[in-house]
Motif scaffolding. Structure first.
Motif, PDB file in Angstrom:
ATOM      1  N   UNK A 177      -3.075   5.621 -11.165  1.00  0.00           N
ATOM      2  CA  UNK A 177      -2.044   4.620 -11.438  1.00  0.00           C
ATOM      3  C   UNK A 177      -1.111   4.449 -10.240  1.00  0.00           C
ATOM      4  N   UNK A 178      -0.767   3.212  -9.975  1.00  0.00           N
ATOM      5  CA  UNK A 178       0.033   2.909  -8.782  1.00  0.00           C
ATOM      6  C   UNK A 178       1.336   3.690  -8.763  1.00  0.00           C
ATOM      7  N   UNK A 179       1.938   3.892  -9.937  1.00  0.00           N
ATOM      8  CA  UNK A 179       3.235   4.573  -9.993  1.00  0.00           C
ATOM      9  C   UNK A 179       3.153   6.031  -9.551  1.00  0.00           C
ATOM     10  N   UNK A 180       1.938   6.586  -9.543  1.00  0.00           N
ATOM     11  CA  UNK A 180       1.777   7.988  -9.138  1.00  0.00           C
ATOM     12  C   UNK A 180       1.442   8.140  -7.661  1.00  0.00           C
ATOM     13  N   UNK A 181       1.239   7.029  -6.968  1.00  0.00           N
ATOM     14  CA  UNK A 181       0.826   7.146  -5.572  1.00  0.00           C
ATOM     15  C   UNK A 181       1.966   7.634  -4.675  1.00  0.00           C
ATOM     16  N   UNK A 182       3.203   7.264  -4.984  1.00  0.00           N
ATOM     17  CA  UNK A 182       4.321   7.713  -4.139  1.00  0.00           C
ATOM     18  C   UNK A 182       4.484   9.236  -4.180  1.00  0.00           C
ATOM     19  N   UNK A 183       4.503   9.864  -5.373  1.00  0.00           N
ATOM     20  CA  UNK A 183       4.565  11.335  -5.360  1.00  0.00           C
ATOM     21  C   UNK A 183       3.339  11.981  -4.735  1.00  0.00           C
ATOM     22  N   UNK A 184       2.163  11.329  -4.836  1.00  0.00           N
ATOM     23  CA  UNK A 184       0.982  11.869  -4.178  1.00  0.00           C
ATOM     24  C   UNK A 184       1.171  11.864  -2.663  1.00  0.00           C
ATOM     25  N   UNK A 210       3.150  14.769  -1.641  1.00  0.00           N
ATOM     26  CA  UNK A 210       2.383  16.013  -1.705  1.00  0.00           C
ATOM     27  C   UNK A 210       1.416  16.120  -0.534  1.00  0.00           C
ATOM     28  N   UNK A 211       0.719  15.022  -0.212  1.00  0.00           N
ATOM     29  CA  UNK A 211      -0.205  15.037   0.927  1.00  0.00           C
ATOM     30  C   UNK A 211       0.543  15.328   2.216  1.00  0.00           C
ATOM     31  N   UNK A 212       1.726  14.741   2.362  1.00  0.00           N
ATOM     32  CA  UNK A 212       2.526  14.979   3.556  1.00  0.00           C
ATOM     33  C   UNK A 212       2.877  16.455   3.696  1.00  0.00           C
ATOM     34  N   UNK A 213       3.356  17.063   2.610  1.00  0.00           N
ATOM     35  CA  UNK A 213       3.813  18.452   2.667  1.00  0.00           C
ATOM     36  C   UNK A 213       2.662  19.444   2.817  1.00  0.00           C
ATOM     37  N   UNK A 214       1.550  19.181   2.130  1.00  0.00           N
ATOM     38  CA  UNK A 214       0.477  20.178   2.063  1.00  0.00           C
ATOM     39  C   UNK A 214      -0.569  20.033   3.162  1.00  0.00           C
ATOM     40  N   UNK A 215      -0.719  18.830   3.696  1.00  0.00           N
ATOM     41  CA  UNK A 215      -1.806  18.596   4.645  1.00  0.00           C
ATOM     42  C   UNK A 215      -1.350  17.900   5.919  1.00  0.00           C
ATOM     43  N   UNK A 216      -0.746  16.735   5.791  1.00  0.00           N
ATOM     44  CA  UNK A 216      -0.485  15.896   6.964  1.00  0.00           C
ATOM     45  C   UNK A 216       0.492  16.563   7.939  1.00  0.00           C
ATOM     46  N   UNK A 217       1.622  17.012   7.421  1.00  0.00           N
ATOM     47  CA  UNK A 217       2.600  17.628   8.329  1.00  0.00           C
ATOM     48  C   UNK A 217       2.076  18.911   8.987  1.00  0.00           C
ATOM     49  N   UNK A 218       1.465  19.814   8.227  1.00  0.00           N
ATOM     50  CA  UNK A 218       0.924  21.000   8.900  1.00  0.00           C
ATOM     51  C   UNK A 218      -0.134  20.663   9.948  1.00  0.00           C
ATOM     52  N   UNK A 219      -0.977  19.647   9.654  1.00  0.00           N
ATOM     53  CA  UNK A 219      -2.007  19.269  10.614  1.00  0.00           C
ATOM     54  C   UNK A 219      -1.392  18.684  11.878  1.00  0.00           C
ATOM     55  N   UNK A 220      -0.452  17.748  11.710  1.00  0.00           N
ATOM     56  CA  UNK A 220       0.174  17.122  12.866  1.00  0.00           C
ATOM     57  C   UNK A 220       1.032  18.116  13.648  1.00  0.00           C
ATOM     58  N   UNK A 221       1.577  19.106  12.963  1.00  0.00           N
ATOM     59  CA  UNK A 221       2.327  20.141  13.684  1.00  0.00           C
ATOM     60  C   UNK A 221       1.418  20.913  14.640  1.00  0.00           C
ATOM     61  N   UNK A 238       0.834  -1.189   0.000  1.00  0.00           N
ATOM     62  CA  UNK A 238       0.000   0.000   0.000  1.00  0.00           C
ATOM     63  C   UNK A 238       0.877   1.250   0.000  1.00  0.00           C
ATOM     64  N   UNK A 239       0.464   2.291  -0.704  1.00  0.00           N
ATOM     65  CA  UNK A 239       1.184   3.570  -0.607  1.00  0.00           C
ATOM     66  C   UNK A 239       1.233   4.041   0.840  1.00  0.00           C
ATOM     67  N   UNK A 240       2.393   4.536   1.257  1.00  0.00           N
ATOM     68  CA  UNK A 240       2.590   4.896   2.665  1.00  0.00           C
ATOM     69  C   UNK A 240       3.146   6.298   2.795  1.00  0.00           C
ATOM     70  N   UNK A 241       2.995   6.817   3.995  1.00  0.00           N
ATOM     71  CA  UNK A 241       3.490   8.149   4.324  1.00  0.00           C
ATOM     72  C   UNK A 241       4.058   8.093   5.737  1.00  0.00           C
TER      73      UNK A 241
END
Length: 383
Positions: A293-300, A303-314, A159-162
């Motif tokens: 496509x599965x190959x695009x999930x890693x860059x996604x 992006x989710x980490x930088x734009x949403x997840x990290x700011x939220x968890x901060x 599974x794609x992970x972050x």
């Protein structure tokens, strides 16, 4: 002249809040200390578990070793030394340690004396899920205690992970409270990772080793993430959370999952490791209705980490750090905790720490009992 009294220790604490904020985590479990990628061959890492300094290093052959972070000679930190092949050498007098903690070389004159037999404590070390894990407790128990398995991250199509990590100046229980309590949506009103949470279940597991919590909530509807969640496949209207001591995991509709691993470095500092992973067929190309496509999930994920997840968890980090400071100033003030799920998690933490202290005290009373003191006592260990 003495300063004002600080928060009480575990033995003198009164009430649930004081007790949980004085409790450690049982060392007889595996704890992550760093990502594998962050420790290349020839490098050493300084870390700690509940005030116990530990050095982890990777030898030239890729092998990992962990020792208490002190030289037996003059007590300097070995983490400031040099990795020499698969050994670790103290920077002061060149005493060289192998992975089991024994000194195998002295880089100076011994004044006609035989080489002394010197050893510092070694710790079991392992790798899993891209993390380096150390077992800071009784090494005889390490083989029977398992690092949680995550089958979704194995095989040819994981599974794609972050992965997100922080060091927060807060007691570990405050972080567990935060991630078990979905009533703090107001804190995240800018990013809206969840809202309208209603607690639907909270219970201690039958074996007493965990707490199970369920909320009805709308999850994954933030301004960025909502475009990628395929709600025809993924039901994101509820979440199941399990605090399986000392780890936490969650499941949102079988499509969004996470693990939380905590490293209690001392009484007010915690290294936090979040591991999020997402079922690939629940991720869509925005505006198309097609699965990404599965190959695009890693860059996604990046992006989710930088734009949403990290700011939220901060935001969570700032909140628990503020809560830590508030407790230290107002530890005698009455505690008001409305969420019964949080109370169950706190009770589990308190009970497990009390059980550890009782076992440890019993072991010390036995002939040949544990030679090392309780973590955080300040006394030297091993050797």
């Amino acid at each position: 002249m003495t300063g004002p009294p600080g928060p009480p220790g575990f033995g003198t604490a009164r009430g649930r809040r004081q007790k949980v904020l004085a409790a450690g985590l049982d060392p007889d479990h595996w704890y992550p200390v760093e990502y594998e990628r962050a420790l290349p061959p020839g490098q050493a890492l300084a870390t700690s578990f509940w005030d116990r300094p530990i050095v982890v290093w990777r030898g030239a052959d890729g092998s990992l070793h962990a020792l208490e972070d002190r030289c037996a000679h003059r007590q300097l930190r070995l983490s400031a030394g040099v990795v020499d092949g698969c050994h670790l050498t103290c920077e002061y007098h060149g005493w060289t340690y192998r992975g089991d903690g024994r000194v195998v070389h002295y880089a100076h004159d011994l004044f006609g004396r035989a080489e002394p037999e010197v050893k510092v404590r070694d710790y079991p070390v392992a790798t899993r899920h891209g993390l380096i894990w150390v077992f800071p407790g009784d090494p005889a128990l390490a083989g029977g205690r398992r690092i949680p398995g995550i089958p979704e991250l194995t095989g040819p199509r994981p599974w794609p992970r972050m992965d997100i990590s922080y060091v927060w100046r807060a007691h570990h229980s405050l972080i567990m409270d935060n991630t078990s309590d979905f009533t703090h949506a107001y804190l995240h009103r800018r990013y809206r990772p969840f809202w309208d949470a209603k607690l639907t279940r909270h219970a201690t597991t039958e074996d007493g080793e965990g707490v199970e919590i369920s909320y009805d909530a709308f999850i994954g509807g933030g301004r960025f993430v909502r475009h990628f969640v395929d709600r025809r496949r993924a039901d994101t209207t509820s979440i199941d959370i399990t605090y399986r001591y000392p780890y936490q995991c969650s499941d949102t509709g079988g499509y969004i999952k996470h693990w939380l691993f905590l490293l209690p470095m001392d009484r007010r500092t915690t290294r936090v490791f979040f591991l999020f992973y997402f079922k690939a067929d629940g991720i869509q190309l925005p505006g198309t209705g097609l699965t990404m496509p599965y190959r695009l999930t890693a860059p996604l994920m990046r992006a989710v980490s930088a734009l949403t997840a990290r700011p939220t968890l901060s935001q969570d980090g700032r909140a628990v750090e503020g809560e830590q400071l508030g407790y230290e100033r107002h530890f005698a003030a009455p505690s008001v905790e409305l969420n019964p799920a949080v109370r169950l998690c706190q009770d589990l933490t308190i009970r497990k720490w009390g059980e550890h202290l009782a076992r440890d005290a019993h072991a010390r009373r036995q002939p040949g009992g544990r030679p090392c003191p309780e973590p955080g006592s300040g006394a030297p260990q091993g050797g």
